[in-house]
Write an enzyme that holds these catalytic residues in place. Structure first.
Site, mmCIF file in Angstrom:
data_model
loop_
_atom_site.group_PDB
_atom_site.id
_atom_site.type_symbol
_atom_site.label_atom_id
_atom_site.label_comp_id
_atom_site.label_asym_id
_atom_site.label_seq_id
_atom_site.Cartn_x
_atom_site.Cartn_y
_atom_site.Cartn_z
ATOM 1 N N ASP A 12 -35.030 -4.099 -26.651
ATOM 2 C CA ASP A 12 -34.931 -5.227 -27.822
ATOM 3 C C ASP A 12 -35.496 -6.589 -27.534
ATOM 4 O OD1 ASP A 12 -33.057 -6.052 -30.085
ATOM 5 O OD2 ASP A 12 -32.135 -7.104 -28.431
ATOM 6 N N GLU A 21 -38.614 -2.325 -31.090
ATOM 7 C CA GLU A 21 -38.431 -2.407 -32.477
ATOM 8 C C GLU A 21 -39.623 -2.993 -33.193
ATOM 9 O OE1 GLU A 21 -35.665 -5.747 -33.048
ATOM 10 O OE2 GLU A 21 -36.236 -6.649 -30.811
ATOM 11 N N ASP A 74 -27.147 -7.307 -27.395
ATOM 12 C CA ASP A 74 -28.710 -6.990 -27.173
ATOM 13 C C ASP A 74 -28.948 -5.707 -26.481
ATOM 14 O OD1 ASP A 74 -29.197 -9.490 -28.387
ATOM 15 O OD2 ASP A 74 -29.318 -10.439 -26.451
#
Ligand SMILES: [Zn+2]
Length: 200
Positions: free
Chosen positions: A18, A106, A188
């Site tokens: 992330d 991502e 997160d």
């Protein structure tokens, strides 16, 4: 110059990454280890020096020798920041592609976030796109599988414990508790776990 392709050595782990603002990257691997990689402090220190050099330049008379000197000083400080940033990103992308056979990241939506000026500056600072570029070519070079999550994959909204979709979380929400199973998440780390889940 031609380079030989290195011998393929399979790596042991899978990892979800992330990308954040308060931390640069937050990762969880299939051994259940989560790590937060802070933005290097040297960057913000160097940035203050750049601002000082910019102010110095703006005070110099146009066409003067002192202005030229100040212009060169500013360029040098910019170069130093660039080198520090690249060094940080290369070390991290090397580490991740050395240790992991499957890497999930991502898909960045920075064009949306750029509309917010403060966020845009922070995103520029953390160099997400450069990091993704490095991961992409290093993964290919080392024979790793790089998976880019669908841009609409709700990695921050899903509970990594039970899969419940808990709804949008405002950026300032750092911890939240799943309304279905009651697990409390670090925002997160939970997102990195959801990204890791795409590797299985
Ligand atoms: Zn849950």
């Amino acid at each position: 110059m031609e380079q030989e392709t290195p011998e393929w050595i399979p790596a042991e782990h899978k990892i979800g990454i992330d990308l954040g603002l308060s931390d640069f990257a937050i990762t969880t691997n299939d051994a259940g280890e989560s790590v937060k990689y802070a933005n290097p402090k040297c960057l913000s220190r160097s940035e203050k020096k750049v601002k000082k050099a910019q102010r110095a330049l703006s005070r110099k008379k146009k066409g003067s020798k002192n202005r030229e000197k100040a212009r060169i000083a500013l360029a040098k400080k910019h170069e130093k920041i660039e080198n520090q940033r690249k060094d940080f990103l290369h070390k991290l992308s090397n580490h991740i592609t050395d240790e992991n056979q499957v890497i999930v990241i991502e898909t960045l939506r920075s064009s949306n976030m750029m509309k917010n000026h403060k966020l845009a500056k922070a995103i520029g600072d953390v160099s997400w796109s450069e990091f993704c570029r490095q991961l992409t070519y290093k993964a290919e070079w080392k024979g790793r599988t790089l998976i880019k999550a669908d841009r609409f994959y709700p990695s921050t909204q899903l509970c990594s414990a039970c899969g419940h979709r808990d709804g949008k979380k405002a950026p300032h929400i750092r911890y939240w508790t799943c309304t279905d199973c009651g697990t409390t998440h670090d925002r997160d780390i939970n997102a990195s776990k959801n990204l890791l889940a795409l590797a299985e």
